[in-house]
Design an enzyme around this catalytic site. Sequence first.
Site, mmCIF file in Angstrom:
data_model
loop_
_atom_site.group_PDB
_atom_site.id
_atom_site.type_symbol
_atom_site.label_atom_id
_atom_site.label_comp_id
_atom_site.label_asym_id
_atom_site.label_seq_id
_atom_site.Cartn_x
_atom_site.Cartn_y
_atom_site.Cartn_z
ATOM 1 N N ALA A 21 63.560 22.017 -20.323
ATOM 2 C CA ALA A 21 63.059 20.649 -20.199
ATOM 3 C C ALA A 21 64.100 19.641 -19.748
ATOM 4 O O ALA A 21 63.786 18.465 -19.606
ATOM 5 C CB ALA A 21 62.468 20.195 -21.538
ATOM 6 N N ILE A 25 60.959 20.247 -13.144
ATOM 7 C CA ILE A 25 59.593 20.079 -13.637
ATOM 8 C C ILE A 25 59.552 20.037 -15.159
ATOM 9 O O ILE A 25 58.677 19.403 -15.741
ATOM 10 C CB ILE A 25 58.637 21.174 -13.107
ATOM 11 C CG1 ILE A 25 59.026 22.562 -13.620
ATOM 12 C CG2 ILE A 25 58.570 21.158 -11.599
ATOM 13 C CD1 ILE A 25 57.974 23.612 -13.334
ATOM 14 N N SER A 156 56.191 32.391 -10.779
ATOM 15 C CA SER A 156 56.507 31.974 -9.410
ATOM 16 C C SER A 156 55.647 32.781 -8.450
ATOM 17 O O SER A 156 55.212 33.892 -8.761
ATOM 18 C CB SER A 156 57.992 32.243 -9.102
ATOM 19 O OG SER A 156 58.241 32.173 -7.720
ATOM 20 N N TYR A 183 64.871 38.423 -8.991
ATOM 21 C CA TYR A 183 64.148 37.258 -9.519
ATOM 22 C C TYR A 183 62.642 37.506 -9.496
ATOM 23 O O TYR A 183 61.944 37.257 -10.483
ATOM 24 C CB TYR A 183 64.503 36.032 -8.676
ATOM 25 C CG TYR A 183 63.704 34.799 -8.992
ATOM 26 C CD1 TYR A 183 63.968 34.048 -10.137
ATOM 27 C CD2 TYR A 183 62.686 34.365 -8.140
ATOM 28 C CE1 TYR A 183 63.240 32.904 -10.427
ATOM 29 C CE2 TYR A 183 61.954 33.230 -8.415
ATOM 30 C CZ TYR A 183 62.229 32.489 -9.561
ATOM 31 O OH TYR A 183 61.507 31.361 -9.846
#
Length: 303
Positions: A21, A25, A156, A183
Site C-alpha cells: 500500500a 495502485i 497480472s 514473474y
Amino acid sequence: MPVKLSDNYDLSKYVIILTGATDGIGKEMAKFLFGFNPKRLIIPARNKEKGNKLLEYLKSSKGHTDNVEVWEMDLADLQSVKNFANKFINEVGELHMLINNAGIETKRQILKTKDNLELQFQVNHLSHFLLTILLLDTMKKSVSAELPGKIVITSSRANNFGEIDFDNLNLEKGAYWNPLKGYANTKLMNIIICKELSRMLQNDHITTYSHNPGVILTNISHLNTGFSISTLTINTLARLFGITAEQGATNVLYPALSLENKETGKYYDEGIEQEPNKVAYDEEIAKKLWSVSEQILKEHGMI
C-alpha cells in the site's frame, strides 16, 4: 468504459489488511478504503518511512488516520510475515478483508531472500500464501452471511504466458530466457491459489478474487536498472495504453466491493471478468501447488 466505484460503500464493520500500500495502485487503494470508513485498516510495510508518508497522504484527505495503522512486515522475510500474522491474531483478532497486492518483478536476475528463496517466488506467491493461511481461521470466525469475508489477490495479464514447473518453482534450474517468465509464473500461481481458496471456502461466507489492474507505471520494476528491451517495451506500452494508479486501484476493488457480485474464484482484467491461463482451471495442479507451498513453509519452520 472504465469501471467506477460507488461513493457510498460502508466498510465500518470491516477490519482490512492491505499489502503493497505504500506505492502505486496500493496507495490509491488505501485512500479509497480509508474513504469508506473501515473499522480498522492495517497496512503492513517493509519501509517505515514510506509507511509514515502513506499516513500523511491519507491524513491530508480526512484530517485524521485514527482507524489506520502501519505495521512492520517484510514479504522477503518469512519470519517477518509470521510475526505480523501472530501479532494481528493476538492484538486484533478479527478480519473481514485481506488484499494481497504487493508484487515484485526482477527480469532475468535471480535474487535470493534471506530464506534462500527466489525473490519473486517468495514475495509474489509464498509469503502471501503464508499470510493467508495463517489468518484463515481468524477470518472464518469473523465473517457471516451478513458480513461476508473477501480475499483479493493482485495478479497480472502476464499470467497468460506463465507455467507451473514443479521442478523450477524457485528457479532452481536457472532463470528463463524470457525475462518476464519467472514473474509470469508467480502471477499464474496467484490465480491458481485464488481459485483453490474459493473451492475450500465456498461454505464459509468468504469470496475470493484475482485481478489484473491494468498497465500502470508503478515501482514494480524498481529492482531493474539499465537498459533492456523488455523494460523499454513495458514502459512504451504503459505510456501508450496505461491507466492511472487511481483507475488501477478502482479496477482491483470494484468486483470485491460490488454488492451485485456474488461470484467467487473469478479472475478480472481491469475490473471485468475474463478467462485466465487455462492452467488455472487444473484442480490437480492447484492441489499440488498448495501442498508443495505448505511443504516449503514447513521446511522453513513457518507452519
